[in-house]
Motif scaffolding. Structure first.
Motif, PDB file in Angstrom:
ATOM      1  N   LEU A 110       0.864  -1.180   0.000  1.00  0.00           N
ATOM      2  CA  LEU A 110       0.000   0.000   0.000  1.00  0.00           C
ATOM      3  C   LEU A 110       0.899   1.229   0.000  1.00  0.00           C
ATOM      4  CD1 LEU A 110      -2.686  -0.994   2.671  1.00  0.00           C
ATOM      5  CD2 LEU A 110      -2.709  -1.395   0.214  1.00  0.00           C
ATOM      6  N   VAL A 111       0.709   2.071  -0.988  1.00  0.00           N
ATOM      7  CA  VAL A 111       1.531   3.274  -1.114  1.00  0.00           C
ATOM      8  C   VAL A 111       0.629   4.489  -0.948  1.00  0.00           C
ATOM      9  CG1 VAL A 111       3.063   4.613  -2.587  1.00  0.00           C
ATOM     10  CG2 VAL A 111       3.152   2.112  -2.635  1.00  0.00           C
ATOM     11  N   GLU A 112       0.921   5.269   0.084  1.00  0.00           N
ATOM     12  CA  GLU A 112       0.121   6.443   0.407  1.00  0.00           C
ATOM     13  C   GLU A 112       0.804   7.707  -0.079  1.00  0.00           C
ATOM     14  OE1 GLU A 112      -1.193   4.420   4.665  1.00  0.00           O
ATOM     15  OE2 GLU A 112       0.399   5.898   4.514  1.00  0.00           O
ATOM     16  N   SER A 113       0.003   8.715  -0.342  1.00  0.00           N
ATOM     17  CA  SER A 113       0.547  10.024  -0.705  1.00  0.00           C
ATOM     18  C   SER A 113      -0.476  11.098  -0.359  1.00  0.00           C
ATOM     19  CB  SER A 113       0.889  10.077  -2.191  1.00  0.00           C
ATOM     20  OG  SER A 113      -0.268   9.860  -2.975  1.00  0.00           O
ATOM     21  N   GLY A 114       0.001  12.342  -0.284  1.00  0.00           N
ATOM     22  CA  GLY A 114      -0.901  13.474  -0.132  1.00  0.00           C
ATOM     23  C   GLY A 114      -0.897  14.159   1.207  1.00  0.00           C
ATOM     24  N   GLY A 115      -0.165  13.655   2.175  1.00  0.00           N
ATOM     25  CA  GLY A 115      -0.126  14.324   3.463  1.00  0.00           C
ATOM     26  C   GLY A 115       0.681  15.603   3.411  1.00  0.00           C
ATOM     27  N   GLY A 116       0.681  16.343   4.526  1.00  0.00           N
ATOM     28  CA  GLY A 116       1.455  17.570   4.572  1.00  0.00           C
ATOM     29  C   GLY A 116       0.964  18.525   5.628  1.00  0.00           C
ATOM     30  N   LEU A 117       1.428  19.764   5.508  1.00  0.00           N
ATOM     31  CA  LEU A 117       1.051  20.826   6.429  1.00  0.00           C
ATOM     32  C   LEU A 117       0.025  21.731   5.767  1.00  0.00           C
ATOM     33  CD1 LEU A 117       1.516  22.562   9.014  1.00  0.00           C
ATOM     34  CD2 LEU A 117       3.400  23.659   7.764  1.00  0.00           C
ATOM     35  N   VAL A 118      -1.044  22.033   6.479  1.00  0.00           N
ATOM     36  CA  VAL A 118      -2.095  22.884   5.935  1.00  0.00           C
ATOM     37  C   VAL A 118      -2.637  23.760   7.054  1.00  0.00           C
ATOM     38  CG1 VAL A 118      -3.925  21.178   6.344  1.00  0.00           C
ATOM     39  CG2 VAL A 118      -4.200  22.881   4.526  1.00  0.00           C
ATOM     40  N   GLN A 119      -3.105  24.927   6.700  1.00  0.00           N
ATOM     41  CA  GLN A 119      -3.686  25.837   7.678  1.00  0.00           C
ATOM     42  C   GLN A 119      -5.111  25.407   8.030  1.00  0.00           C
ATOM     43  OE1 GLN A 119      -3.418  29.834   6.112  1.00  0.00           O
ATOM     44  NE2 GLN A 119      -1.286  30.036   6.775  1.00  0.00           N
ATOM     45  N   PRO A 120      -5.577  25.776   9.210  1.00  0.00           N
ATOM     46  CA  PRO A 120      -6.977  25.475   9.553  1.00  0.00           C
ATOM     47  C   PRO A 120      -7.934  26.020   8.501  1.00  0.00           C
ATOM     48  CG  PRO A 120      -5.789  26.218  11.486  1.00  0.00           C
ATOM     49  CD  PRO A 120      -4.861  26.409  10.324  1.00  0.00           C
ATOM     50  N   GLY A 121      -8.922  25.186   8.166  1.00  0.00           N
ATOM     51  CA  GLY A 121      -9.859  25.547   7.117  1.00  0.00           C
ATOM     52  C   GLY A 121      -9.438  25.096   5.739  1.00  0.00           C
ATOM     53  N   TRP A 170      -9.416   4.527   5.865  1.00  0.00           N
ATOM     54  CA  TRP A 170      -8.372   5.352   6.459  1.00  0.00           C
ATOM     55  C   TRP A 170      -8.555   5.383   7.967  1.00  0.00           C
ATOM     56  CZ3 TRP A 170      -4.401   7.324   3.676  1.00  0.00           C
ATOM     57  CH2 TRP A 170      -4.555   7.347   2.286  1.00  0.00           C
ATOM     58  N   TYR A 171      -7.457   5.213   8.672  1.00  0.00           N
ATOM     59  CA  TYR A 171      -7.404   5.354  10.116  1.00  0.00           C
ATOM     60  C   TYR A 171      -6.423   6.484  10.418  1.00  0.00           C
ATOM     61  CZ  TYR A 171      -9.759   0.855  10.812  1.00  0.00           C
ATOM     62  OH  TYR A 171     -10.664  -0.175  10.824  1.00  0.00           O
ATOM     63  N   ARG A 172      -6.475   6.990  11.631  1.00  0.00           N
ATOM     64  CA  ARG A 172      -5.497   7.989  12.045  1.00  0.00           C
ATOM     65  C   ARG A 172      -5.115   7.778  13.499  1.00  0.00           C
ATOM     66  NH1 ARG A 172      -9.306  13.476  11.920  1.00  0.00           N
ATOM     67  NH2 ARG A 172     -10.558  13.003  13.791  1.00  0.00           N
ATOM     68  N   GLN A 173      -3.913   8.242  13.804  1.00  0.00           N
ATOM     69  CA  GLN A 173      -3.415   8.140  15.169  1.00  0.00           C
ATOM     70  C   GLN A 173      -2.691   9.424  15.528  1.00  0.00           C
ATOM     71  OE1 GLN A 173      -0.991   4.687  16.017  1.00  0.00           O
ATOM     72  NE2 GLN A 173      -1.444   4.838  18.189  1.00  0.00           N
ATOM     73  N   ALA A 174      -3.219  10.102  16.526  1.00  0.00           N
ATOM     74  CA  ALA A 174      -2.594  11.317  17.037  1.00  0.00           C
ATOM     75  C   ALA A 174      -1.669  10.953  18.191  1.00  0.00           C
ATOM     76  CB  ALA A 174      -3.664  12.305  17.498  1.00  0.00           C
ATOM     77  N   PRO A 175      -0.697  11.788  18.492  1.00  0.00           N
ATOM     78  CA  PRO A 175       0.228  11.486  19.596  1.00  0.00           C
ATOM     79  C   PRO A 175      -0.517  11.232  20.903  1.00  0.00           C
ATOM     80  CG  PRO A 175       1.042  13.326  18.314  1.00  0.00           C
ATOM     81  CD  PRO A 175      -0.338  13.035  17.802  1.00  0.00           C
ATOM     82  N   VAL A 195      -1.122  10.996  12.182  1.00  0.00           N
ATOM     83  CA  VAL A 195      -0.616  10.151  11.103  1.00  0.00           C
ATOM     84  C   VAL A 195      -1.807   9.359  10.563  1.00  0.00           C
ATOM     85  CG1 VAL A 195       0.946   8.293  10.451  1.00  0.00           C
ATOM     86  CG2 VAL A 195       1.659   9.986  12.158  1.00  0.00           C
ATOM     87  N   TYR A 196      -2.005   9.440   9.264  1.00  0.00           N
ATOM     88  CA  TYR A 196      -3.131   8.766   8.618  1.00  0.00           C
ATOM     89  C   TYR A 196      -2.628   7.488   7.947  1.00  0.00           C
ATOM     90  CZ  TYR A 196      -6.228  12.682   9.485  1.00  0.00           C
ATOM     91  OH  TYR A 196      -7.016  13.634  10.108  1.00  0.00           O
ATOM     92  N   TYR A 197      -3.328   6.393   8.227  1.00  0.00           N
ATOM     93  CA  TYR A 197      -2.945   5.088   7.706  1.00  0.00           C
ATOM     94  C   TYR A 197      -4.024   4.551   6.772  1.00  0.00           C
ATOM     95  CZ  TYR A 197       0.486   5.018  11.497  1.00  0.00           C
ATOM     96  OH  TYR A 197       1.519   5.311  12.348  1.00  0.00           O
ATOM     97  N   CYS A 198      -3.589   4.086   5.640  1.00  0.00           N
ATOM     98  CA  CYS A 198      -4.479   3.399   4.707  1.00  0.00           C
ATOM     99  C   CYS A 198      -4.656   1.957   5.176  1.00  0.00           C
ATOM    100  CB  CYS A 198      -3.852   3.437   3.314  1.00  0.00           C
ATOM    101  SG  CYS A 198      -4.748   2.507   2.072  1.00  0.00           S
ATOM    102  N   ASN A 199      -5.865   1.449   5.045  1.00  0.00           N
ATOM    103  CA  ASN A 199      -6.163   0.065   5.427  1.00  0.00           C
ATOM    104  C   ASN A 199      -6.957  -0.612   4.322  1.00  0.00           C
ATOM    105  OD1 ASN A 199      -8.694  -1.602   6.856  1.00  0.00           O
ATOM    106  ND2 ASN A 199      -6.650  -2.192   7.529  1.00  0.00           N
ATOM    107  N   VAL A 200      -6.567  -1.820   4.010  1.00  0.00           N
ATOM    108  CA  VAL A 200      -7.271  -2.603   2.991  1.00  0.00           C
ATOM    109  C   VAL A 200      -7.612  -3.967   3.579  1.00  0.00           C
ATOM    110  CG1 VAL A 200      -6.930  -3.865   0.836  1.00  0.00           C
ATOM    111  CG2 VAL A 200      -6.314  -1.462   0.976  1.00  0.00           C
ATOM    112  N   VAL A 201      -8.843  -4.395   3.370  1.00  0.00           N
ATOM    113  CA  VAL A 201      -9.274  -5.738   3.763  1.00  0.00           C
ATOM    114  C   VAL A 201      -9.514  -6.516   2.488  1.00  0.00           C
ATOM    115  CG1 VAL A 201     -10.963  -7.098   5.023  1.00  0.00           C
ATOM    116  CG2 VAL A 201     -10.376  -4.799   5.826  1.00  0.00           C
ATOM    117  N   GLY A 202      -8.719  -7.555   2.269  1.00  0.00           N
ATOM    118  CA  GLY A 202      -8.843  -8.307   1.038  1.00  0.00           C
ATOM    119  C   GLY A 202      -8.231  -9.677   1.162  1.00  0.00           C
ATOM    120  N   ARG A 203      -8.192 -10.381   0.044  1.00  0.00           N
ATOM    121  CA  ARG A 203      -7.614 -11.717   0.047  1.00  0.00           C
ATOM    122  C   ARG A 203      -6.660 -11.880  -1.124  1.00  0.00           C
ATOM    123  NH1 ARG A 203     -12.971 -15.226  -0.070  1.00  0.00           N
ATOM    124  NH2 ARG A 203     -13.449 -13.760   1.601  1.00  0.00           N
ATOM    125  N   ARG A 204      -5.593 -12.630  -0.888  1.00  0.00           N
ATOM    126  CA  ARG A 204      -4.576 -12.813  -1.918  1.00  0.00           C
ATOM    127  C   ARG A 204      -4.970 -13.886  -2.915  1.00  0.00           C
ATOM    128  NH1 ARG A 204       1.203 -13.582   0.472  1.00  0.00           N
ATOM    129  NH2 ARG A 204       1.640 -13.473  -1.743  1.00  0.00           N
TER     130      ARG A 204
END
Length: 121
Positions: free
Chosen positions: A4-15, A36-41, A92-101
């Protein structure tokens, strides 16, 4: 292996807005749920949004009306459009996939490496 390859995060102002992407690749027969899941400190990882293979969506109450999850089944990609971002969305935002190989496997959970989203002025 499933990657799983994520992209698009960064720093943004409120709003402000950000769009996260997560592409699944490798040996995967089918994908059921993408999310998508997220985990704050100092906090536990929490579900932000999920979407099934037929487009049924689920959102955390804290993001309803501001975030939109979508997926492109042909590309095995899930997106998270985040609008009206707040400092409390910082995590930190984490991508999650539920699937089968393979067709005879049971579903497994796969995780991305995480992408930092910081909302600050």
């Amino acid at each position: 292996q499933v990657q799983l390859v994520e992209s698009g995060g960064g720093l943004v102002q409120p709003g402000g807005s950000l769009r996260l992407s997560c592409a699944a690749s490798g040996s995967i027969f089918s994908i059921n749920v993408m999310g998508w899941y997220r985990q704050a400190p100092g906090k536990e990882r929490e579900l932000v949004a999920s979407i099934t293979s037929v487009g049924t969506t689920n959102y955390a109450d804290s993001v309803k009306g501001r975030f939109t999850i979508s997926r492109d089944n042909a590309k095995n990609t899930v997106y998270l459009q985040m609008n009206s971002l707040k400092p409390e969305d910082t995590a930190v935002y984490y991508c999650n996939v539920v699937g089968r190989r393979r067709w005879y496997d049971s579903d497994s959970y796969y995780w991305g490496q995480g992408t930092q989203v910081t909302v600050s002025s």
